[in-house]
Design an enzyme around this catalytic site. Structure first.
Site, PDB file in Angstrom:
ATOM      1  N   ASP B  78      24.452  18.048  12.332  1.00 25.97           N
ATOM      2  CA  ASP B  78      24.967  16.702  12.613  1.00 25.97           C
ATOM      3  C   ASP B  78      26.426  16.733  13.040  1.00 25.97           C
ATOM      4  O   ASP B  78      27.146  17.722  12.844  1.00 25.97           O
ATOM      5  CB  ASP B  78      24.768  15.774  11.407  1.00 25.97           C
ATOM      6  CG  ASP B  78      25.512  16.238  10.163  1.00 25.97           C
ATOM      7  OD1 ASP B  78      25.615  17.466   9.945  1.00 25.97           O
ATOM      8  OD2 ASP B  78      25.997  15.374   9.406  1.00 25.97           O
ATOM      9  N   GLU B 142      25.754  16.807   6.908  1.00 27.62           N
ATOM     10  CA  GLU B 142      26.937  17.418   6.311  1.00 27.62           C
ATOM     11  C   GLU B 142      28.138  16.484   6.396  1.00 27.62           C
ATOM     12  O   GLU B 142      29.029  16.527   5.563  1.00 27.62           O
ATOM     13  CB  GLU B 142      27.274  18.739   7.021  1.00 27.62           C
ATOM     14  CG  GLU B 142      28.338  19.589   6.319  1.00 27.62           C
ATOM     15  CD  GLU B 142      29.784  19.293   6.740  1.00 27.62           C
ATOM     16  OE1 GLU B 142      30.697  19.780   6.061  1.00 27.62           O
ATOM     17  OE2 GLU B 142      29.998  18.575   7.753  1.00 27.62           O
TER      18      GLU B 142
END
Lengths: 368, 368
Positions: B78, B142
């Site tokens: 991400d 994350e």
């Protein structure tokens, strides 16, 4: 009372406790003093030994006997808002009761300060030839912002009306003379550093940590008790608010503390500011508000005879009151009035009839 | 790219810089990783030397060669949200340019951390018989709250998938090995006093003044630098927020300071808490959040050979990163990846082609 827009008639020959109740019946929350001011003005204009002046909703009435001394008796006409609690006794009109062997009046303004105003009005009617010239002041907007005060306004507009050797404010003091008042000032000390991520704090410089020194100075400060004209004024230097910091991972670059200094009337505003600067020699002081102290003026002849007439040991006043306005205008002033100041602004506000009468008796004796 | 709801095809035989640009073209802001996770899973499932596992939008691929050592190469799929500045280069799709004599890729995720993910994917394709078993981890979420992390989720759901002797997170470190990380904790110290009117401060007890001692402790605290496995970790103990006070005329009865302690990986969480308690023996500590430190693990054989392959002096990591998750699971971990961490999350995010290739080369050499 004011619903019919007519001026209520006040009978100044009444007993001062009865007149207190009559004054409570005229609602006069700040900004709505006009009907009461009108009634006071009308009643005083009927007395030929007084010259009467009006400024907004403040009424000033003076004897002009050419006496060697002139004293002021002052009180405010306004009250804080009416109680909103259902069933409260502290409402308009006044409620009169007997408690034990004493008569008592409940209602908004009984303590703060229609008991005192009633005493002023009865004295104004009775004292045709007082031993000192007397200036009676009934003023508006005491219970709101300081710069709205009718007393301050008259001092600006017509200072000559208020010139005097001594002033008594009939605020509630439970019949004790409370002399002068401490001054009060607020200031901010801001510490500066350098922001950084708290994971690399050595790049930054923590502004909160720099408050350590400021707070340590406050913590070890030993406030003085200063005796002025026989009264002991206790001082205080206290943090009242502190703040700083922006996020959980940032070394803050500013922090501040707001400090309140209460100082005795041995110091002028400037001397008090100088004391603050000397207490924090390393820091810039950002002044927030400044109110001078007031000396009790108990060294004046009029005051000494007043204290003798009251017959009680005077006490210092700690809070800031309108006596400071008089003091700044060069007129020493004290508080002396019926009722317990701790009841002021409460829903339980009340004053005992005999307290109002005792206040009247002491002032009458002093001025006769 | 995901507009047609089809899984974009990834060619893992590409040059790692070219693959970085291809990955940037697949938008994968946190919560929208599915198309990229699908593409990664599909590409890895075509490689018969890997066993592939999927948990949410996290993909784990493992060699199963029965080697004596196993290492993890991990990266998150991400990114933070796309830049909103018009005309910014940091947009989808990637923009490739030549600057001086270097090729560079601009776009969201170039630095953080699609360059690293590209290196993982190319290695997964190339290393059919690595000298150590390798576990490739591509995880989701994350960049949002710690407990949303796909890495944490897999550690809870399938800890056996992540067992290893050493882990490399390919977060941007400019090609340097950054080992372990400091722990971080936040706590509050509240001081208590007694409220009173500030005009009668001697009746009260000032809670802000009591912070003097706490701040003095912080101000004189000398943070240590702790050497762990040859790396120097700098600690820090810092106030990050302070507050107290209710009104301009009230002595405050409470005041508080929030403190952030960053501590070296020589200490467990419990040891760090004990150090805080010993630093403030007079005060109750209210813990707010606690994240353990991570040892660099450079004393492990796999790590030593890794450092030799990179050929640079390792550096300590100060900020808290996912290496601490591995460390807590018993797997020493370091950060090592292409790109400048200071560009992460900026609109100017970019990575140089040669940096991606150098990272690939070092890891390839270590594992071949």
């Amino acid at each position: 009372m004011a619903a019919d827009q007519q001026t209520p008639a006040l009978d100044l020959t009444m007993d001062p406790a009865d007149l207190t109740a009559a004054l409570v019946d005229v609602e006069s929350v700040s900004d709505h003093e006009t009907p009461l001011a009108d009634a006071v003005e009308a009643a005083l204009r009927r007395l030929p030994h007084l010259s009467v002046h009006r400024d907004g909703d403040t009424v000033v009435a003076r004897t002009e006997l050419g006496r060697r001394e002139r004293v002021v008796l002052a009180g405010h006409l306004d009250t804080v808002p009416l109680p909103t609690v259902d069933g409260s006794l502290g409402a308009v009109p006044a409620v009169r009761r007997r408690e034990g062997d004493r008569d008592v009046i409940y209602g908004r303004g009984t303590t703060d300060m229609k008991g005192g105003v009633a005493v002023q009005l009865v004295l104004a009617q009775q004292l045709r030839e007082p031993t000192r010239d007397v200036t009676y002041v009934f003023y508006d907007h005491e219970e709101v912002a300081s710069d709205a005060s009718g007393l301050g306004r008259v001092m600006r507009n017509s200072p000559e009306l208020l010139e005097a050797d001594f002033a008594v404010l009939l605020e509630p003091t439970n019949g004790t003379v409370e002399g002068g008042c401490n001054g009060t000032m607020r200031f901010r000390i801001t510490t500066h550093g350098k922001a950084s991520h708290s994971g690399r704090s050595w790049i930054g410089d923590n502004a909160i940590h720099k408050q350590a020194e400021v707070l340590a100075t406050l913590a070890r400060y030993e406030p003085r008790t200063v005796t002025v004209e026989g009264l002991d004024y206790r001082e205080g230097l206290n943090a009242i608010r502190i703040g700083g910091g922006v996020a959980g991972n940032v070394i803050p670059d500013t922090a501040w503390v707001d400090v309140n200094y209460r100082f005795a009337p041995d110091k002028s505003l400037e001397q008090a500011q100088q004391h603050v600067r000397e207490t924090f020699p390393e820091h810039a002081i950002e002044w927030q508000d400044l109110s001078a102290a007031a000396r009790p003026g108990l060294d004046r002849p009029a005051a000494a005879q007043f204290v003798a007439a009251v017959g009680q040991q005077p006490m210092p006043k700690y809070g800031w009151t309108d006596v400071a306005r008089f003091s700044q205008a060069g007129v020493p002033a004290v508080n002396f009035g019926p009722g317990d100041a701790l009841l002021a602004h409460t829903d339980d506000e009340h004053v005992f009839d005999d307290a109002v009468r005792a206040c009247h008796r002491a002032l009458s004796q002093w001025l006769s």
